[in-house]
Design a protein around this motif. Structure first.
Motif, PDB file in Angstrom:
ATOM      1  N   PRO A 243       0.716  -1.273   0.303  1.00 22.97           N
ATOM      2  CA  PRO A 243      -0.142   0.066  -0.004  1.00 22.97           C
ATOM      3  C   PRO A 243       0.883   1.142   0.016  1.00 22.97           C
ATOM      4  CG  PRO A 243      -0.160  -1.014   2.077  1.00 22.97           C
ATOM      5  CD  PRO A 243       0.505  -2.166   1.189  1.00 22.97           C
ATOM      6  N   GLN A 244       2.147   1.260   0.567  1.00 24.98           N
ATOM      7  CA  GLN A 244       2.922   2.335   0.686  1.00 24.98           C
ATOM      8  C   GLN A 244       3.516   3.058  -0.759  1.00 24.98           C
ATOM      9  OE1 GLN A 244       6.017   1.531   3.339  1.00 24.98           O
ATOM     10  NE2 GLN A 244       5.099   2.225   5.079  1.00 24.98           N
ATOM     11  N   PHE A 245       3.125   1.936  -1.678  1.00 25.47           N
ATOM     12  CA  PHE A 245       3.696   2.175  -3.225  1.00 25.47           C
ATOM     13  C   PHE A 245       2.390   2.571  -4.232  1.00 25.47           C
ATOM     14  CE2 PHE A 245       5.622   0.758  -7.208  1.00 25.47           C
ATOM     15  CZ  PHE A 245       7.009   1.633  -7.089  1.00 25.47           C
ATOM     16  N   LEU A 246       1.229   2.699  -3.535  1.00 23.27           N
ATOM     17  CA  LEU A 246      -0.096   2.718  -4.135  1.00 23.27           C
ATOM     18  C   LEU A 246       0.143   4.080  -5.253  1.00 23.27           C
ATOM     19  CD1 LEU A 246      -2.786   1.695  -4.895  1.00 23.27           C
ATOM     20  CD2 LEU A 246      -3.819   2.721  -3.035  1.00 23.27           C
ATOM     21  N   THR A 247       0.413   5.191  -4.625  1.00 28.41           N
ATOM     22  CA  THR A 247       0.108   6.291  -5.331  1.00 28.41           C
ATOM     23  C   THR A 247       1.066   6.141  -6.507  1.00 28.41           C
ATOM     24  OG1 THR A 247      -0.165   7.491  -3.379  1.00 28.41           O
ATOM     25  CG2 THR A 247       0.585   8.811  -5.251  1.00 28.41           C
ATOM     26  N   ILE A 248       2.263   5.679  -6.450  1.00 28.84           N
ATOM     27  CA  ILE A 248       2.961   5.730  -7.784  1.00 28.84           C
ATOM     28  C   ILE A 248       2.400   4.600  -8.805  1.00 28.84           C
ATOM     29  CG2 ILE A 248       5.263   4.375  -8.621  1.00 28.84           C
ATOM     30  CD1 ILE A 248       6.651   5.772  -5.797  1.00 28.84           C
ATOM     31  N   VAL A 249       1.913   3.569  -8.200  1.00 30.18           N
ATOM     32  CA  VAL A 249       1.220   2.523  -9.299  1.00 30.18           C
ATOM     33  C   VAL A 249       0.016   3.304  -9.771  1.00 30.18           C
ATOM     34  CG1 VAL A 249      -0.297   0.445  -9.677  1.00 30.18           C
ATOM     35  CG2 VAL A 249       1.837   0.453  -8.061  1.00 30.18           C
ATOM     36  N   LYS A 250      -0.775   4.041  -9.184  1.00 28.75           N
ATOM     37  CA  LYS A 250      -1.644   4.969  -9.753  1.00 28.75           C
ATOM     38  C   LYS A 250      -1.283   5.865 -10.660  1.00 28.75           C
ATOM     39  CE  LYS A 250      -5.396   4.553  -6.182  1.00 28.75           C
ATOM     40  NZ  LYS A 250      -6.449   5.700  -5.465  1.00 28.75           N
ATOM     41  N   SER A 251      -0.299   6.482 -10.508  1.00 37.02           N
ATOM     42  CA  SER A 251       0.395   7.528 -11.479  1.00 37.02           C
ATOM     43  C   SER A 251       0.771   6.844 -12.485  1.00 37.02           C
ATOM     44  CB  SER A 251       1.516   8.337 -10.789  1.00 37.02           C
ATOM     45  OG  SER A 251       1.107   9.044  -9.549  1.00 37.02           O
ATOM     46  N   ASP A 252       1.311   5.610 -12.416  1.00 33.77           N
ATOM     47  CA  ASP A 252       1.821   4.727 -13.892  1.00 33.77           C
ATOM     48  C   ASP A 252       0.321   4.398 -14.612  1.00 33.77           C
ATOM     49  OD1 ASP A 252       4.070   3.289 -14.944  1.00 33.77           O
ATOM     50  OD2 ASP A 252       2.490   1.860 -14.750  1.00 33.77           O
ATOM     51  N   SER A 253      -0.552   4.086 -13.955  1.00 38.20           N
ATOM     52  CA  SER A 253      -1.912   3.800 -14.713  1.00 38.20           C
ATOM     53  C   SER A 253      -2.374   5.146 -15.363  1.00 38.20           C
ATOM     54  CB  SER A 253      -2.900   3.108 -13.802  1.00 38.20           C
ATOM     55  OG  SER A 253      -2.612   2.009 -13.259  1.00 38.20           O
ATOM     56  N   LEU A 254      -2.456   6.172 -14.705  1.00 37.73           N
ATOM     57  CA  LEU A 254      -2.968   7.601 -14.950  1.00 37.73           C
ATOM     58  C   LEU A 254      -1.907   7.768 -16.579  1.00 37.73           C
ATOM     59  CD1 LEU A 254      -4.856   9.846 -14.143  1.00 37.73           C
ATOM     60  CD2 LEU A 254      -2.556  11.191 -13.926  1.00 37.73           C
ATOM     61  N   ARG A 255      -0.645   7.695 -16.396  1.00 36.45           N
ATOM     62  CA  ARG A 255       0.155   7.971 -18.039  1.00 36.45           C
ATOM     63  C   ARG A 255      -0.403   7.028 -19.030  1.00 36.45           C
ATOM     64  NH1 ARG A 255       4.152   8.688 -13.733  1.00 36.45           N
ATOM     65  NH2 ARG A 255       4.767   6.343 -13.882  1.00 36.45           N
ATOM     66  N   LYS A 256      -0.632   5.746 -18.608  1.00 40.12           N
ATOM     67  CA  LYS A 256      -1.319   4.573 -19.627  1.00 40.12           C
ATOM     68  C   LYS A 256      -2.583   5.077 -20.045  1.00 40.12           C
ATOM     69  CE  LYS A 256       1.470   0.856 -17.709  1.00 40.12           C
ATOM     70  NZ  LYS A 256       1.390  -0.428 -16.843  1.00 40.12           N
ATOM     71  N   ILE A 257      -3.481   5.459 -19.095  1.00 41.53           N
ATOM     72  CA  ILE A 257      -4.720   5.814 -19.588  1.00 41.53           C
ATOM     73  C   ILE A 257      -4.726   7.160 -20.361  1.00 41.53           C
ATOM     74  CG2 ILE A 257      -6.922   7.139 -18.784  1.00 41.53           C
ATOM     75  CD1 ILE A 257      -6.691   5.533 -16.221  1.00 41.53           C
ATOM     76  N   PHE A 258      -3.593   7.876 -20.148  1.00 41.60           N
ATOM     77  CA  PHE A 258      -3.819   9.250 -21.151  1.00 41.60           C
ATOM     78  C   PHE A 258      -3.174   8.829 -22.522  1.00 41.60           C
ATOM     79  CE2 PHE A 258      -1.069  12.376 -23.063  1.00 41.60           C
ATOM     80  CZ  PHE A 258      -1.738  13.517 -22.855  1.00 41.60           C
ATOM     81  N   ASN A 259      -2.144   8.088 -22.351  1.00 43.36           N
ATOM     82  CA  ASN A 259      -1.546   7.696 -23.927  1.00 43.36           C
ATOM     83  C   ASN A 259      -2.278   6.531 -24.492  1.00 43.36           C
ATOM     84  OD1 ASN A 259       1.237   9.113 -23.719  1.00 43.36           O
ATOM     85  ND2 ASN A 259       1.600   7.937 -21.932  1.00 43.36           N
ATOM     86  N   SER A 260      -2.894   5.661 -23.987  1.00 40.53           N
ATOM     87  CA  SER A 260      -3.993   4.920 -24.422  1.00 40.53           C
ATOM     88  C   SER A 260      -5.030   5.700 -25.365  1.00 40.53           C
ATOM     89  CB  SER A 260      -4.548   3.618 -23.700  1.00 40.53           C
ATOM     90  OG  SER A 260      -5.679   2.995 -24.336  1.00 40.53           O
ATOM     91  N   TYR A 261      -5.825   6.565 -24.478  1.00 37.14           N
ATOM     92  CA  TYR A 261      -6.870   7.155 -24.994  1.00 37.14           C
ATOM     93  C   TYR A 261      -6.624   8.202 -26.132  1.00 37.14           C
ATOM     94  CZ  TYR A 261     -11.255  10.101 -25.310  1.00 37.14           C
ATOM     95  OH  TYR A 261     -12.288  10.751 -25.722  1.00 37.14           O
ATOM     96  N   LEU A 262      -5.279   8.961 -25.871  1.00 38.44           N
ATOM     97  CA  LEU A 262      -4.722   9.650 -27.006  1.00 38.44           C
ATOM     98  C   LEU A 262      -4.894   8.781 -28.429  1.00 38.44           C
ATOM     99  CD1 LEU A 262      -3.445  12.277 -28.027  1.00 38.44           C
ATOM    100  CD2 LEU A 262      -1.446  11.590 -27.069  1.00 38.44           C
TER     101      LEU A 262
END
Length: 332
Positions: A243-262
């Motif tokens: 759980p201490q690493f969760l924000t980094i994992v979410k941020s990685d997912s956010l980048r993928k969402i951005f690039n995938s939708y783009l």
């Protein structure tokens, strides 16, 4: 050298007749010969099966399994269930390994590590190969705990083109972990196996990953939306195990969402209006899950200043991506 160790090489096949020869020949040419090659045809409608049958005439170590088209993760699962080796090596039909690959892997098996990661030679669009390991400072003999390796996958500065203990794969790479999507379940499975590993070591055996533009993962398709389910499962996996690493994992997912939708929007000509609407809805649903509860985007050290700014603004407003799409279409 641990000469009693046997390797099961697993090769999913789908309409692979044009490029599979080099891959299979690279297995046949191994200097270390205690192996089996399990080829799983995933419902091909070309001459893939016939070509495997021809190779089988020259080696009893080659096995051929057939299934209806279910995706590469299920094909790997099919092979894992019948694998008899101590370790499993996954080899894509458009990739190949150097002739000393298994011999260099075996050098690191004295204490029976859970995962052995080879040197990944990745091909560029110019057909040149570069060493992923050198770029990411992965040196032969280097060792990681499972959690350390898991963290290095966000974003990927370690890779999963590896050699895994068969018992681990039989426990974590079959069933629901393989069947939940037919797109990129392997990215989830790799992380699950890393988390459940005690020791992961780096080898200098070379795995050549080719840039096959005909490969399934390179062709725009709505099936790519399966990655969103993988991202959701990875967030849940992290919540439960790190759980201490969760924000980094979410941020990685956010980048993928951005690039995938783009990418979908810039390739809108391949899709119907209804499909584009589904693409937006699915991407936005996961986006909302990520940014709720006081989420703050954490940038990656590999990002440029411009990308850091773009992702940061995107984390506050999903529709900001419309401006990026407009700019890209203008060639900016």
């Amino acid at each position: 050298m641990q000469n009693n160790i046997k390797f099961s090489l697993v090769m999913p096949l789908f309409n692979s007749e044009k490029w599979m020869d080099k891959s299979i020949k690279s297995v046949l040419s191994q200097s270390y010969q205690s192996w089996e090659l399990i080829c799983v045809d995933d419902g091909s409608h070309d001459d893939t099966v016939k070509k495997v049958e021809l190779f089988k005439e020259h080696s009893l170590k080659i096995k051929l399994l057939k299934q209806k088209n279910s995706g590469p993760a299920v094909a790997r699962e099919t092979a894992i269930t019948v694998a008899t080796g101590d370790y499993i090596v996954f080899l894509d039909s458009d990739d190949y390994i150097e002739s000393e690959y298994l011999e260099k892997i075996i050098e690191l098996t004295s204490d029976y590590p859970d995962v052995i990661i080879p040197e990944l030679m990745s091909q560029t669009k110019d057909s040149e190969f570069y060493s992923f390991n050198k770029v990411n400072k992965l040196v032969k003999g280097m060792s990681f705990t499972g959690k350390q390796a898991f963290r290095l996958t966000f974003p990927w500065s370690i890779h999963g083109f590896a050699c895994y203990k068969t018992e681990l794969m039989k426990q974590f790479a079959i069933g629901d972990n393989a069947n939940y999507t037919n797109y990129n379940a392997d990215e989830y499975i790799t992380r699950v196996v890393f988390l459940n590993s005690q020791k992961i070591v780096i080898s200098d055996g070379k795995y050549f990953h080719t840039a096959n533009l005909d490969s399934l993962t390179k062709i725009p398709s709505v099936r790519m939306l399966g990655f969103l389910l993988t991202e959701k499962k990875l967030i849940k996996l992290t919540e439960l195990n790190d759980p201490q690493f969760l924000t980094i994992v979410k941020s990685d997912s956010l980048r993928k969402i951005f690039n995938s939708y783009l990418n979908f929007c810039l390739n809108a000509k391949y899709f119907t209006a209804q499909e584009i609407a589904q693409v937006k809805s699915d991407h936005k649903a996961l986006y909302k899950e990520i940014v709720k509860k006081n989420y703050k985007y954490l940038s990656s050290p590999k990002e440029s200043i411009l990308k850091k700014l773009i992702y940061k603004i995107f984390s506050y407003n999903f529709d900001f991506i419309k401006l990026i799409i407009f700019a890209r279409r203008l060639g900016l």
